[in-house]
Scaffold this motif. Structure first.
Motif, PDB file in Angstrom:
ATOM      1  N   VAL A 294       1.625  49.366  42.622  1.00  0.00           N
ATOM      2  CA  VAL A 294       2.180  50.585  43.196  1.00  0.00           C
ATOM      3  C   VAL A 294       2.241  51.674  42.142  1.00  0.00           C
ATOM      4  O   VAL A 294       2.826  51.484  41.069  1.00  0.00           O
ATOM      5  CB  VAL A 294       3.597  50.333  43.753  1.00  0.00           C
ATOM      6  CG1 VAL A 294       4.172  51.605  44.365  1.00  0.00           C
ATOM      7  CG2 VAL A 294       3.587  49.199  44.774  1.00  0.00           C
ATOM      8  N   ASP A 295       1.631  52.826  42.432  1.00  0.00           N
ATOM      9  CA  ASP A 295       1.727  53.969  41.526  1.00  0.00           C
ATOM     10  C   ASP A 295       3.140  54.535  41.605  1.00  0.00           C
ATOM     11  O   ASP A 295       3.608  54.893  42.688  1.00  0.00           O
ATOM     12  CB  ASP A 295       0.717  55.050  41.914  1.00  0.00           C
ATOM     13  CG  ASP A 295       0.717  56.205  40.928  1.00  0.00           C
ATOM     14  OD1 ASP A 295       1.638  57.048  40.997  1.00  0.00           O
ATOM     15  OD2 ASP A 295      -0.209  56.272  40.091  1.00  0.00           O
ATOM     16  N   PRO A 296       3.868  54.620  40.483  1.00  0.00           N
ATOM     17  CA  PRO A 296       5.271  55.017  40.529  1.00  0.00           C
ATOM     18  C   PRO A 296       5.492  56.463  40.946  1.00  0.00           C
ATOM     19  O   PRO A 296       6.592  56.821  41.381  1.00  0.00           O
ATOM     20  CB  PRO A 296       5.762  54.774  39.099  1.00  0.00           C
ATOM     21  CG  PRO A 296       4.528  54.876  38.263  1.00  0.00           C
ATOM     22  CD  PRO A 296       3.420  54.319  39.106  1.00  0.00           C
ATOM     23  N   ASP A 297       4.482  57.312  40.809  1.00  0.00           N
ATOM     24  CA  ASP A 297       4.646  58.727  41.131  1.00  0.00           C
ATOM     25  C   ASP A 297       4.157  59.078  42.529  1.00  0.00           C
ATOM     26  O   ASP A 297       4.839  59.780  43.281  1.00  0.00           O
ATOM     27  CB  ASP A 297       3.912  59.589  40.097  1.00  0.00           C
ATOM     28  CG  ASP A 297       4.460  59.410  38.697  1.00  0.00           C
ATOM     29  OD1 ASP A 297       5.700  59.378  38.553  1.00  0.00           O
ATOM     30  OD2 ASP A 297       3.659  59.269  37.757  1.00  0.00           O
ATOM     31  N   SER A 298       2.986  58.586  42.904  1.00  0.00           N
ATOM     32  CA  SER A 298       2.405  58.941  44.197  1.00  0.00           C
ATOM     33  C   SER A 298       2.674  57.926  45.286  1.00  0.00           C
ATOM     34  O   SER A 298       2.493  58.219  46.467  1.00  0.00           O
ATOM     35  CB  SER A 298       0.891  59.121  44.045  1.00  0.00           C
ATOM     36  OG  SER A 298       0.269  57.864  43.785  1.00  0.00           O
ATOM     37  N   GLY A 299       3.096  56.721  44.900  1.00  0.00           N
ATOM     38  CA  GLY A 299       3.270  55.653  45.868  1.00  0.00           C
ATOM     39  C   GLY A 299       1.972  54.998  46.296  1.00  0.00           C
ATOM     40  O   GLY A 299       1.982  54.098  47.144  1.00  0.00           O
ATOM     41  N   ALA A 300       0.840  55.434  45.738  1.00  0.00           N
ATOM     42  CA  ALA A 300      -0.464  54.899  46.119  1.00  0.00           C
ATOM     43  C   ALA A 300      -0.581  53.428  45.745  1.00  0.00           C
ATOM     44  O   ALA A 300      -0.009  52.968  44.745  1.00  0.00           O
ATOM     45  CB  ALA A 300      -1.577  55.698  45.455  1.00  0.00           C
ATOM     46  N   LEU A 301      -1.357  52.696  46.550  1.00  0.00           N
ATOM     47  CA  LEU A 301      -1.526  51.259  46.370  1.00  0.00           C
ATOM     48  C   LEU A 301      -2.925  50.945  45.867  1.00  0.00           C
ATOM     49  O   LEU A 301      -3.913  51.472  46.380  1.00  0.00           O
ATOM     50  CB  LEU A 301      -1.289  50.531  47.690  1.00  0.00           C
ATOM     51  CG  LEU A 301       0.069  50.759  48.363  1.00  0.00           C
ATOM     52  CD1 LEU A 301       0.114  50.050  49.707  1.00  0.00           C
ATOM     53  CD2 LEU A 301       1.205  50.289  47.465  1.00  0.00           C
ATOM     54  N   THR A 302      -3.012  50.064  44.867  1.00  0.00           N
ATOM     55  CA  THR A 302      -4.289  49.579  44.359  1.00  0.00           C
ATOM     56  C   THR A 302      -4.321  48.069  44.525  1.00  0.00           C
ATOM     57  O   THR A 302      -3.426  47.363  44.037  1.00  0.00           O
ATOM     58  CB  THR A 302      -4.463  49.929  42.872  1.00  0.00           C
ATOM     59  OG1 THR A 302      -4.409  51.356  42.720  1.00  0.00           O
ATOM     60  CG2 THR A 302      -5.808  49.424  42.357  1.00  0.00           C
TER      61      THR A 302
END
Length: 368
Positions: A294-302
């Motif tokens: 989880v990207d801590p700034d954008s919330g994007a998932l990888t």
């Protein structure tokens, strides 16, 4: 790795995974960590203690429920457990959790407004929230000071088709309910004093047509909400405006493993690690757990990977230390314990246990 049906009750994996789990043990390892698993068809709850040194679990007791039990919810203070009984008469059983042993003591069983597929408490622990998939409604019942649910609801609200999950936001000012058949998540303003709700503006957020929103959760900073979609096999990210209580759909990713040839997916449960770095979702058709960073700034998932697990994994959970994940299979009637790699989020199988019939829900707590 895939574990066959003939695997023994306890299965060990590589020494490296066990060593990793042991090496990461911290002060939290001294806390008594309890695992509660509901088994719908054997009509019982397994109470187990999780060993924080190696991720193993020891049986404490088996509690007969007298009904088809699914799902569970734990009070915010971790003193009470609530179990939805989905066989007639539809009801909820309230249990006191012994603060030393983790054993369950039945306080009461009272009727609910319908067959409830999901339970939660509000953040104060004063109200039990329930969603009915078959009855197309949500309900809110008071919880007495001694911890048991009161029979008379403060609200029973019709919804679109197949209400599936219900929860308040971390601030306890707004309430949300997914409607799988309506392709929406309902948005309400929540009065924490009375338990009453009023439709928010807007009253719902729409998913992609035919997605079928199922379970959802808030990130620890209440900036994002993640939700599984049962009908199109996806996982959605919403931005959350805490001041207005409104969700905005940002993106969706597929939970399909790259080598899976089946036509239909059926995602179910999802959980974040306590630090918010990794998110996992269960996919029942492929019997996998999808892991995401989880990207801590954008919330994007990888995507980290799709990990084989128990057959038809409806429920799983992560322990409060964030080092172990426990998943149950409705068709395998087993539970697998995994170490979570603290750097990559990868799952490493540690142990495997026989459960009751149709295990479907997992709650894990540190005793208060």
């Amino acid at each position: 790795m895939m574990i066959s049906a003939s695997t023994s009750t306890l299965a060990s994996t590589s020494a490296s995974a066990s060593a990793s789990a042991s090496a990461s043990a911290s002060a939290s390892a001294s806390a008594r960590t309890m695992v509660y698993v509901s088994n719908a068809d054997s009509r019982d709850i397994y109470v187990m203690q999780l060993n924080q040194a190696d991720g193993s679990a020891a049986m404490v007791e088996k509690v007969a429920t007298g009904g088809s039990v699914m799902p569970l919810a734990v009070s915010p203070d971790r003193r009470f457990l609530y179990a939805s009984l989905r066989s007639l008469p539809y009801s909820v059983s309230s249990y006191a959790i012994d603060s030393r042993s983790g054993r369950l003591n039945l306080l009461s069983s009272v009727p609910l407004a319908d067959n409830m597929a999901n339970l939660a408490t509000d953040k104060s622990g004063r109200f039990l929230l329930a969603a009915s998939y078959t009855g197309n409604k949500i309900s809110i019942n008071p919880i007495a000071a001694k911890g048991d649910v009161e029979a008379a609801p403060v609200a029973v609200i019709p919804t679109r088709e197949k209400a599936h999950a219900i929860a308040t936001d971390p601030a306890n000012t707004h309430l949300f309910a997914s409607n799988l058949g309506g392709d929406i998540i309902l948005q309400y303003r929540f009065d924490a004093a009375s338990g009453q709700v009023t439709p928010n503006l807007p009253p719902y957020v729409e998913t992609k047509h035919g997605a079928g929103p199922r379970h959802f959760l808030f990130d620890r900073r209440a900036r994002f909400v993640y939700g599984t979609n049962e009908l199109d096999g996806s996982l959605s990210t919403y931005r959350y405006d805490a001041s207005s209580g409104a969700l905005t759909l940002q993106a969706s990713v597929s939970l399909r493993p790259k080598d899976f040839q089946g036509a239909v997916l059926a995602p179910a449960d999802l959980h974040l690690t306590p630090d918010g770095r990794f998110l996992y979702a269960s996919e029942r058709t492929s019997s996998t757990l999808a892991g995401f960073a989880v990207d801590p700034d954008s919330g994007a998932l990888t995507l980290i990977g799709n990990f084989p697990t128990e057959t038809q994994p409806r429920g799983f959970n992560i322990d409060p230390s964030g080092r172990f994940l426990l998943a149950v299979g409705q068709q395998s009637n087993r539970m697998s314990s995994y170490a979570i790699d603290q750097k990559t989020g990868a799952l490493h199988l540690l142990h495997q246990y026989e459960m009751g019939k149709n295990p479907n829900w997992v709650e894990i707590i540190d005793l208060p």
